[in-house]
Design an enzyme around this catalytic site. Structure first.
Site, PDB file in Angstrom:
ATOM      1  N   ASP A 311       0.812  -1.223   0.000  1.00 36.03           N
ATOM      2  CA  ASP A 311       0.000   0.000   0.000  1.00 36.03           C
ATOM      3  C   ASP A 311       0.841   1.267   0.000  1.00 36.03           C
ATOM      4  OD1 ASP A 311      -2.029  -1.795   0.273  1.00 36.03           O
ATOM      5  OD2 ASP A 311      -2.963  -0.809   2.008  1.00 36.03           O
ATOM      6  N   ASP A 312       0.162   2.363  -0.303  1.00 37.71           N
ATOM      7  CA  ASP A 312       0.622   3.756  -0.101  1.00 37.71           C
ATOM      8  C   ASP A 312       1.685   4.220  -1.105  1.00 37.71           C
ATOM      9  OD1 ASP A 312      -1.084   3.569   1.988  1.00 37.71           O
ATOM     10  OD2 ASP A 312       0.389   3.939   3.574  1.00 37.71           O
ATOM     11  N   HIS A 362      -6.127   2.961  -3.825  1.00 38.66           N
ATOM     12  CA  HIS A 362      -6.058   3.241  -2.373  1.00 38.66           C
ATOM     13  C   HIS A 362      -6.514   4.678  -2.094  1.00 38.66           C
ATOM     14  CE1 HIS A 362      -5.045   2.245   1.665  1.00 38.66           C
ATOM     15  NE2 HIS A 362      -3.893   2.854   1.744  1.00 38.66           N
ATOM     16  N   HIS A 366      -5.729   9.427   0.844  1.00 36.63           N
ATOM     17  CA  HIS A 366      -5.626   8.618   2.056  1.00 36.63           C
ATOM     18  C   HIS A 366      -6.461   9.171   3.204  1.00 36.63           C
ATOM     19  CE1 HIS A 366      -3.806   5.808   4.939  1.00 36.63           C
ATOM     20  NE2 HIS A 366      -3.414   5.140   3.882  1.00 36.63           N
ATOM     21  N   HIS A 456       3.684  -2.281   3.025  1.00 34.73           N
ATOM     22  CA  HIS A 456       3.749  -0.935   2.444  1.00 34.73           C
ATOM     23  C   HIS A 456       5.051  -0.775   1.670  1.00 34.73           C
ATOM     24  CE1 HIS A 456       0.840  -0.548   5.745  1.00 34.73           C
ATOM     25  NE2 HIS A 456       0.264   0.380   5.017  1.00 34.73           N
TER      26      HIS A 456
HETATM   27 NI    NI Z   1      -2.630   3.130   3.515  1.00 38.11          NI
END
Ligand code: NI
Length: 503
Positions: A311-312, A362, A366, A456
């Site tokens: 993620d991210d 995603h 955020h 991540h």
């Molecule tokens: Ni995240």
């Protein structure tokens, strides 16, 4: 201007002035008895008894004069020794402090004048609002206030907790609200240090409660330069409803309308708490059901398949290292990218996609989607889908809401746009530990066929952990597939949410 506003907020003394000029002041429900003696005081000799409106309260004045000072006070004497000594001790302390501040050789006399306004709210609640005016040898004046809230029937000095069910947290919230209303009334911003001082020092404020609500009186000392007399701030009664003690009516008589309003407010709060609880239970059930289905499906699919997710990202440093390790094991993974990151690194998104990995959405910024409305949720998701489609040529159909936080709006949005919501069953906690061994250990503890693993690709430690992790899992016979492949093997389709399986 400030003085003008101050006068308007100091309701206690406004009432007193009405009585002094002979207006018979009546409140809605019952007459409020108020007395003030300051104007008579100069005629009195030491310890003169003066008439009181209240049968059970006697009033005495006391005057002292010397070469260097004048002292004048009014002393209320009630039927309660406890309350009397409380008040007397306080006056004596104030007097001693004043005397200690004097010098012998001066032109101007200093003075301390203590007056009192007495109000009867109910049989169980009288308040004595003392006003102190002190003038020093330089002629500088200073005014402060002190409130004794008392129950003469039970001989108790009342605390805020007799009226409101407060803990430290609610008291702070009330004080903050009081400071805010003061800022609004005066148009003056109170600096953070002063606020902190008020919140942590009880002796910077006084209070009383009446049918209009809770009034704080803040000592002007605590405000650097802004004010030269005590400031009142008012919190309206409805803001107190949820915190009132059951026997509030014996102290402050609420009108029928107020009692009804309070009942409604409490009912609404109960409903709100219940609804939140039911919502949480519903989510738990959904989660359990989704896990059960996936477990069932994983057993049917036979192989030891897991989906690693990142993620991210994408990020310039970590994403390439992750791609390199995945390539060595001929593994496919899923990258839940942020729209804002793809804006920075569109080439990296393309590289991930070209290597045969899956890209999920995603959101753009955020944000916790449960704090947004349906249109904002759509905006967060659709703008990111567009960004990813532009960078890679493929539109993502998997959505992972930030923090794993979703509600019915999020599910409906996914259902309406053919997306699936994907959470995770194994959290590597890489964002927390930032340590390769810890990450590896955390995943090994929980992983099982059908797991969706959360990592991540923005932390170096995650890229550090990956080679050993994948080697171990590979030796245990695990195969690495994308989330879409895993769901397909499990015969899962629809909006989800999908969690994957953990031990
Ligand atoms: Ni995240």
């Amino acid at each position: 201007m400030i003085r003008h506003i101050m006068r308007s907020v100091l309701t206690v003394f406004a009432v007193v002035i009405f009585i002094l000029i002979g207006v018979n002041f009546l409140s809605d429900d019952e007459p409020k008895e108020t007395m003030n003696l300051s104007t008579h005081a100069s005629y009195m000799k030491t310890k003169d008894k003066i008439p009181s409106k209240f049968d059970h309260i006697d009033l005495y004045t006391k005057d002292e004069q010397s070469q260097t000072y004048n002292f004048h006070t009014v002393l209320p004497v009630t039927n309660s020794d406890t309350i009397n000594s409380n008040i007397e001790e306080w006056i004596e302390t104030k007097k001693q402090t004043f005397l200690a501040s004097l010098s012998d050789d001066v032109d101007t006399k200093a003075s301390l004048q203590i007056d009192v306004a007495i109000e009867r709210e109910s049989e169980h609640y009288h308040r004595f609002v003392f006003k102190l005016n002190e003038t020093n040898h330089d002629g500088e004046e200073n005014e402060t206030k002190k409130v004794f809230n008392v129950d003469l029937e039970t001989e108790t000095v009342l605390s805020l907790n007799h009226f409101l069910d407060t803990n430290d947290q609610t008291l702070q919230a009330f004080l903050e609200q009081g400071i805010k209303s003061l800022e609004e009334d005066t148009g003056i911003a109170i600096d953070d240090n002063t606020k902190q001082h008020i919140l942590t020092s009880h002796d910077t404020w006084e209070w009383f409660i009446d049918q209009d609500g809770l009034t704080f009186i803040f000592d002007s000392h605590v405000f650097p330069d802004e004010f030269d007399s005590p400031m009142s701030a008012h919190i309206p009664l409805p803001a107190l409803y949820l915190h009132m003690q059951d026997d509030i009516n014996q102290y402050v008589k609420l009108s029928n309308a107020q009692q009804k309003e309070m009942k409604t407010a409490i009912e609404e709060e109960k409903e709100r708490i219940l609804a939140a609880k039911q919502e949480a239970e519903k989510r738990e059930q959904e989660k359990a059901e989704a896990k059960r289905k996936q477990e069932e499906a994983a057993t049917n699919s036979g192989g030891k398949y897991v989906a690693l997710t990142f993620d991210d990202g994408p990020s310039a440093d970590v994403t390439p290292r992750v791609l390199e390790t995945l390539k060595q094991y001929d593994a496919k993974a899923t990258f839940f990218m942020l729209g804002s990151q793809v804006d920075y690194h569109p080439d990296m998104a393309k590289r991930v996609s070209d290597a045969g990995h899956e890209i999920g959405n995603h959101t753009k910024q955020h944000q916790d989607l449960t704090t947004l409305g349906p249109e904002e949720i759509r905006q967060e998701i659709s703008s990111t889908s567009d960004t990813i489609a532009n960078a890679t040529g493929t539109r993502p159909y998997l959505v992972r809401p930030p923090y794993g936080a979703y509600n019915d709006y999020v599910i409906n949005d996914a259902a309406n746009h053919g997306d699936s919501i994907v959470l995770w069953s194994v959290d590597s906690l890489d964002w927390q530990s930032r340590n390769a061994n810890a990450i590896n250990h955390e995943i090994q503890q929980q992983i099982t066929p059908g797991s969706i693993v959360l990592m991540h690709d923005i932390h170096e430690a995650t890229a550090d952990a990956l080679p050993e992790l994948m080697e171990q899992l590979h030796q245990e016979g695990y195969q690495f597939v994308t989330v879409s492949q895993l769901l397909e093997m499990q015969g899962q389709n629809g909006a989800g949410p999908y969690y994957g399986i953990a031990k």
